[in-house]
Design a protein around this motif. Structure first.
Motif, PDB file in Angstrom:
ATOM      1  N   THR A  75     -26.765   3.186-107.545  1.00 42.21           N
ATOM      2  CA  THR A  75     -27.887   3.212-108.202  1.00 42.21           C
ATOM      3  C   THR A  75     -28.778   2.019-107.993  1.00 42.21           C
ATOM      4  N   ILE A  76     -28.024   1.187-107.765  1.00 49.66           N
ATOM      5  CA  ILE A  76     -28.268  -0.309-107.476  1.00 49.66           C
ATOM      6  C   ILE A  76     -29.200  -0.754-106.185  1.00 49.66           C
ATOM      7  N   GLY A  77     -28.341   0.110-105.319  1.00 51.07           N
ATOM      8  CA  GLY A  77     -28.455   0.519-104.295  1.00 51.07           C
ATOM      9  C   GLY A  77     -30.201   0.969-104.054  1.00 51.07           C
ATOM     10  N   LEU A  78     -30.612   2.028-104.748  1.00 51.19           N
ATOM     11  CA  LEU A  78     -31.774   2.503-104.896  1.00 51.19           C
ATOM     12  C   LEU A  78     -33.033   2.187-105.854  1.00 51.19           C
ATOM     13  N   LEU A  79     -32.240   1.803-106.631  1.00 48.21           N
ATOM     14  CA  LEU A  79     -33.438   0.196-107.785  1.00 48.21           C
ATOM     15  C   LEU A  79     -33.728  -1.135-106.400  1.00 48.21           C
ATOM     16  N   TYR A  80     -33.250  -1.483-106.035  1.00 45.01           N
ATOM     17  CA  TYR A  80     -33.626  -2.384-104.722  1.00 45.01           C
ATOM     18  C   TYR A  80     -33.932  -1.774-103.731  1.00 45.01           C
ATOM     19  N   ALA A  91     -23.477  -1.638-102.207  1.00 44.63           N
ATOM     20  CA  ALA A  91     -24.572  -1.442-102.675  1.00 44.63           C
ATOM     21  C   ALA A  91     -25.864  -1.692-101.863  1.00 44.63           C
ATOM     22  N   GLY A  92     -25.417  -2.589-100.535  1.00 47.94           N
ATOM     23  CA  GLY A  92     -26.327  -3.152 -99.652  1.00 47.94           C
ATOM     24  C   GLY A  92     -26.334  -2.224 -98.850  1.00 47.94           C
ATOM     25  N   PHE A  93     -25.010  -1.607 -98.121  1.00 48.75           N
ATOM     26  CA  PHE A  93     -25.173  -0.092 -97.178  1.00 48.75           C
ATOM     27  C   PHE A  93     -26.075   0.770 -98.301  1.00 48.75           C
ATOM     28  N   ALA A  94     -25.820   1.408 -99.124  1.00 44.24           N
ATOM     29  CA  ALA A  94     -26.994   2.115-100.276  1.00 44.24           C
ATOM     30  C   ALA A  94     -28.445   1.691 -99.835  1.00 44.24           C
ATOM     31  N   MET A  95     -28.157   0.985-100.739  1.00 42.44           N
ATOM     32  CA  MET A  95     -30.396   0.285-100.095  1.00 42.44           C
ATOM     33  C   MET A  95     -30.719   0.068 -99.027  1.00 42.44           C
ATOM     34  N   VAL A  96     -29.971   0.308 -97.693  1.00 47.79           N
ATOM     35  CA  VAL A  96     -30.666   0.419 -96.165  1.00 47.79           C
ATOM     36  C   VAL A  96     -30.947   1.773 -95.891  1.00 47.79           C
ATOM     37  N   THR A 150     -47.990  -9.789-104.635  1.00 44.54           N
ATOM     38  CA  THR A 150     -47.457  -8.234-103.270  1.00 44.54           C
ATOM     39  C   THR A 150     -48.481  -7.060-103.941  1.00 44.54           C
ATOM     40  N   GLN A 151     -49.246  -7.862-106.091  1.00 42.31           N
ATOM     41  CA  GLN A 151     -50.087  -6.916-106.416  1.00 42.31           C
ATOM     42  C   GLN A 151     -51.330  -6.936-104.981  1.00 42.31           C
ATOM     43  N   ALA A 152     -52.219  -7.978-104.573  1.00 46.59           N
ATOM     44  CA  ALA A 152     -53.428  -7.957-103.222  1.00 46.59           C
ATOM     45  C   ALA A 152     -53.446  -7.869-102.496  1.00 46.59           C
ATOM     46  N   GLY A 153     -51.601  -6.910-102.119  1.00 45.95           N
ATOM     47  CA  GLY A 153     -51.663  -6.476-100.712  1.00 45.95           C
ATOM     48  C   GLY A 153     -52.554  -5.172-100.698  1.00 45.95           C
ATOM     49  N   ALA A 154     -52.431  -4.380 -99.656  1.00 44.59           N
ATOM     50  CA  ALA A 154     -53.331  -2.541 -99.640  1.00 44.59           C
ATOM     51  C   ALA A 154     -52.501  -1.637-101.085  1.00 44.59           C
ATOM     52  N   LYS A 155     -53.460  -0.767-100.886  1.00 42.15           N
ATOM     53  CA  LYS A 155     -52.317  -0.086-101.856  1.00 42.15           C
ATOM     54  C   LYS A 155     -52.126   0.621-100.907  1.00 42.15           C
ATOM     55  N   PRO A 156     -50.238   0.486-102.513  1.00 40.93           N
ATOM     56  CA  PRO A 156     -49.407   1.555-101.564  1.00 40.93           C
ATOM     57  C   PRO A 156     -49.343   2.553-101.280  1.00 40.93           C
ATOM     58  N   THR A 157     -48.284   2.886-100.090  1.00 40.24           N
ATOM     59  CA  THR A 157     -48.930   4.731 -99.238  1.00 40.24           C
ATOM     60  C   THR A 157     -47.266   4.932-100.064  1.00 40.24           C
ATOM     61  N   THR A 158     -46.299   4.834 -99.858  1.00 39.40           N
ATOM     62  CA  THR A 158     -45.363   5.753-100.325  1.00 39.40           C
ATOM     63  C   THR A 158     -44.700   5.701-102.162  1.00 39.40           C
ATOM     64  N   ALA A 159     -44.117   6.711-101.667  1.00 38.88           N
ATOM     65  CA  ALA A 159     -43.869   7.150-103.121  1.00 38.88           C
ATOM     66  C   ALA A 159     -43.435   5.577-103.924  1.00 38.88           C
ATOM     67  N   ALA A 160     -42.080   5.189-103.405  1.00 36.50           N
ATOM     68  CA  ALA A 160     -41.283   4.086-103.520  1.00 36.50           C
ATOM     69  C   ALA A 160     -42.804   3.182-103.959  1.00 36.50           C
ATOM     70  N   GLY A 161     -43.603   3.418-103.068  1.00 35.21           N
ATOM     71  CA  GLY A 161     -44.590   1.738-103.469  1.00 35.21           C
ATOM     72  C   GLY A 161     -45.128   2.117-104.295  1.00 35.21           C
ATOM     73  N   ARG A 162     -45.584   3.241-105.529  1.00 35.31           N
ATOM     74  CA  ARG A 162     -46.683   3.652-106.304  1.00 35.31           C
ATOM     75  C   ARG A 162     -45.654   3.623-107.238  1.00 35.31           C
ATOM     76  N   VAL A 163     -44.573   3.561-107.494  1.00 33.11           N
ATOM     77  CA  VAL A 163     -43.312   3.532-108.324  1.00 33.11           C
ATOM     78  C   VAL A 163     -43.417   1.826-108.995  1.00 33.11           C
ATOM     79  N   ARG A 164     -43.471   0.896-108.235  1.00 35.24           N
ATOM     80  CA  ARG A 164     -42.663  -0.446-107.831  1.00 35.24           C
ATOM     81  C   ARG A 164     -44.325  -0.695-108.430  1.00 35.24           C
TER      82      ARG A 164
END
Lengths: 350, 321
Positions: A141-146, A229-234, B12-26
């Motif tokens: 969870t932490i890895g994914l969140l981060y 967590a670092g492993f999961a994150m990477v 971080t907001q000033a950067g280009a439009k995020p193109t990844t899903a995670a980027g959009r969530v973020r």
């Protein structure tokens, strides 16, 4: 400074032997494989030359080196070592688990009965289950969140390195680092452990964190989470970056909001990586040994299977009981692995 | 905190439009909360190591009576802890220099042997046609799930009493003493590393272009020649990735060393000595802090300088898994 370099020289001589052995074995093997076919080729050539000179019919080659022969030599070192070092010992351990401490008499299933009848050992098993449930869950969870939070952020590489760094630290080192965080000094004295300092400055009383069950088990789990967590994150971060941009774009055109994006696009897309991470961390957690041994030595109700297995087999001379625990550990790993294999196969087919 | 977070968030907001899903969530979370959460996690992950690091340079009486954070208001710096823990000759001091050498001696062959043997095996499994190839591969692959705990007791007795079947000695005891025990550790590490190593290297080697291998065969190159001149140079990054993996694993190992190296300063690595210090002298923080850093520094250097390869190895092992 009393360090005497001369004392170390026998070790360096051993190292030299080791390296020479390496060169001889690997170099020798490759040379042999080069030389033998070359020798056959030369002989064949000589035969051909002799045959053409005398006008005799060209003899058929019977000695052409076969593919399989090469395979044998390429595989020999690895297969031999695996047999001696892993396969045979694993079978032997299974056999030993049905024998008594000195490995002299058969005791049937008594060692396995012992596993589930001693309060202490049942405690060990419960602790292990808590570890295997919590560590993969929290670390992933932490890895994914981060991974999501720092994706495309400024200084992403640095941010990831910070979380990933504990992977390079030994479990022993990590345990000392956290023992220091958990350090305790009596009430009224100045605290040297960060955790107690925080508690005290919030108006609480300092605690002997590692002595209080079941809190201490959770605090040891924190150490493992910190490492994993670092492993999961990477891994998850790589999976996130591999999601095709057009899927994201299509979802965006459909007007999904970021939460839907996460649950309906990101998460399903990285499911395979997620499973791999959870499985890998679960297996690593089942075998965790160093953290418990260094932090509490298994005292105060913190013991886990891998540590108790070491105690039984190598400290108390109970090879039978230790072997039974090793086999039990193996049995616990199997379902996790089967689950992973099934998932992988489904993916390939789907 | 409030004074530092907005610029970062704005940046971080000033950067280009995020193109990844995670980027959009973020981007939605991006805001202060997201930045704040990630900073909190980063701090929590770094502070414990940082605290230990600071402590390792503080005088003994300081470490034992005040928290490491007082260093910032009352900085006192000393190298005595390192001096003591590395070179001190009293039984309690650590004598880590000697153990440091042990760690090095253990690690080098324990990385080289499995790497070479696994590369050879992986090549054979990928590019030599012979009967039973798939079965051997599946067998080696499956061995990954055998916990090494399953092998410890018999392997130790293999070293110490040899192999006897029905009263006949097939192999005598190795009877290794002192420095010779390194051989046991190398042997054990090599065996235990092989399943994963073969699997990872097979992933890489089997993906080399088929045309290339066939062209070499047509030109009359033998397998050893192809292996040396074509395969090895091409899979160097993979070898490096696994090499780093194995290096960290061996350097940081406690269990194998504890069982096969013996506990003395002739062969035991840093981890064994540190675990011992943590157990018997759990309050000698000046030694534990410095000692921990002595053991951490080499893997950390390797990790920081070769991180890219290490990550590649991780991903090859886990995602393709």
């Amino acid at each position: 400074m009393n360090f005497d370099f001369a004392d170390e020289s026998p070790k360096l001589v051993m190292l030299l032997y080791g390296l020479v052995a390496f060169v001889v074995v690997v170099g020798g093997l490759l040379l042999l494989l080069d030389a033998v076919p070359a020798w056959f080729a030369r002989r064949r050539e000589a035969q051909l030359v002799a045959a053409s000179a005398s006008g005799a019919p060209i003899p058929r080659s019977r000695t052409k080196p076969r593919e399989g022969l090469f395979a044998v030599f390429f595989l020999l070192p690895a297969v031999l070592l695996l047999l001696i070092g892993l396969v045979v010992p694993a079978i032997r351990t299974t056999v030993l688990s049905f024998m008594d401490g000195g490995s002299d008499n058969w005791v049937g299933l008594r060692n396995y009965g012992w596993l589930f009848s001693q309060d202490e050992i049942v405690r060990v098993l419960t602790n292990t289950l808590v570890w295997v449930f919590l560590v993969p869950l929290i670390a992933t969870t932490i890895g994914l969140l981060y991974a999501v939070l720092v994706d495309k952020a400024r200084m992403e590489a640095l941010a990831k390195s910070l979380i990933f760094m504990p992977m390079a630290i030994s479990f022993v080192g990590a345990s000392i680092i956290w023992k220091f965080v958990y350090a305790y000094r009596g009430d009224g004295q100045e605290q040297i452990g960060l955790l107690n300092q925080i508690v005290v400055s919030l108006g609480g009383e300092p605690k002997q964190w590692l002595l209080e069950s079941p809190l201490n088990t959770l605090l040891l789990i924190v150490i493992m989470v910190w490492i994993q967590a670092g492993f999961a994150m990477v891994v998850l971060s790589a999976a996130i970056k591999a999601i095709p941009a057009d899927i994201v774009e299509a979802a965006r055109l459909d007007g999904v909001n970021p939460w839907q994006m996460f649950w309906q696009v990101t998460l399903p897309s990285i499911r395979p990586a997620l499973i791999v991470v959870v499985v890998t961390i679960s297996i690593a957690t089942l075998k965790v040994f160093d953290i418990v041994r260094t932090s509490t030595n298994g005292n105060f109700d913190t013991n886990v299977i891998a540590n108790e297995m070491y105690n039984q087999a190598f400290r108390y001379g109970q090879a039978g009981q230790g072997s039974a625990m090793a086999v039990f550990l193996f049995i616990l790993v199997i379902p996790i692995v089967i689950y992973q294999i099934r998932n992988l196969r489904q993916q390939r087919e789907g | 905190m409030t004074t530092t977070t907005p610029p970062v968030a704005a940046g971080t907001q000033a950067g280009a439009k995020p193109t990844t899903a995670a980027g959009r969530v973020r981007k939605r979370l991006n805001s202060r909360t997201a930045t704040l959460v990630s900073i909190v996690i980063a701090v929590v992950w770094t502070i414990p190591t940082f605290g230990l690091f600071i402590s390792s340079f503080r005088p003994e009486d300081q470490i034992k009576t005040t928290g490491w954070w007082t260093f910032f208001t009352d900085p006192q710096f000393t190298l005595e802890n390192y001096q003591d823990v590395l070179f001190g000759r009293s039984a309690s001091s650590g004598q880590l220099a000697s153990y440091f050498v042990n760690s090095l001696v253990i690690t080098l062959p324990s990385v080289l042997f499995p790497l070479a043997f696994a590369a050879l095996a992986a090549y054979a499994l990928a590019w030599i046609n012979f009967r039973g190839r798939d079965w051997i591969y599946i067998g080696i692959f499956a061995l990954q799930i055998v916990p090494l705990q399953m092998a410890l007791v018999p392997l130790l007795s293999f070293f110490s009493t040899g192999v006897n079947v029905g009263g006949i000695t097939l192999m005598p005891a190795w009877d290794l003493a002192d420095e010779e025990k390194f051989v046991q550790v190398w042997f054990a590490h090599t065996c235990f590393a092989l399943p994963l190593a073969v699997f990872l290297l097979h992933n890489f080697i089997s993906q080399l272009p088929r045309d290339l291998m066939e062209a070499a065969r047509v030109d009359g190159a033998t397998h050893p020649k192809i292996f040396r001149t074509i395969v090895l140079p091409l899979v160097t990054p993979a070898l490096a990735a696994f090499g780093i993996f194995q290096f960290l694993w061996v350097w940081n190992d406690l269990l194998v060393a504890l069982i096969f190296a013996g506990g003395g300063d002739e062969t035991a690595p840093l981890t064994v000595r540190l675990a011992e210090l943590a157990g018997t002298r759990g309050n000698e923080w000046q030694r534990l802090t410095a000692g921990a850093f002595v053991s951490i520094v080499v893997p950390l250097i390797v990790f920081l300088s070769l991180q890219r390869y290490f990550v590649r190895g991780l991903l090859a092992g886990s995602v393709k898994g």
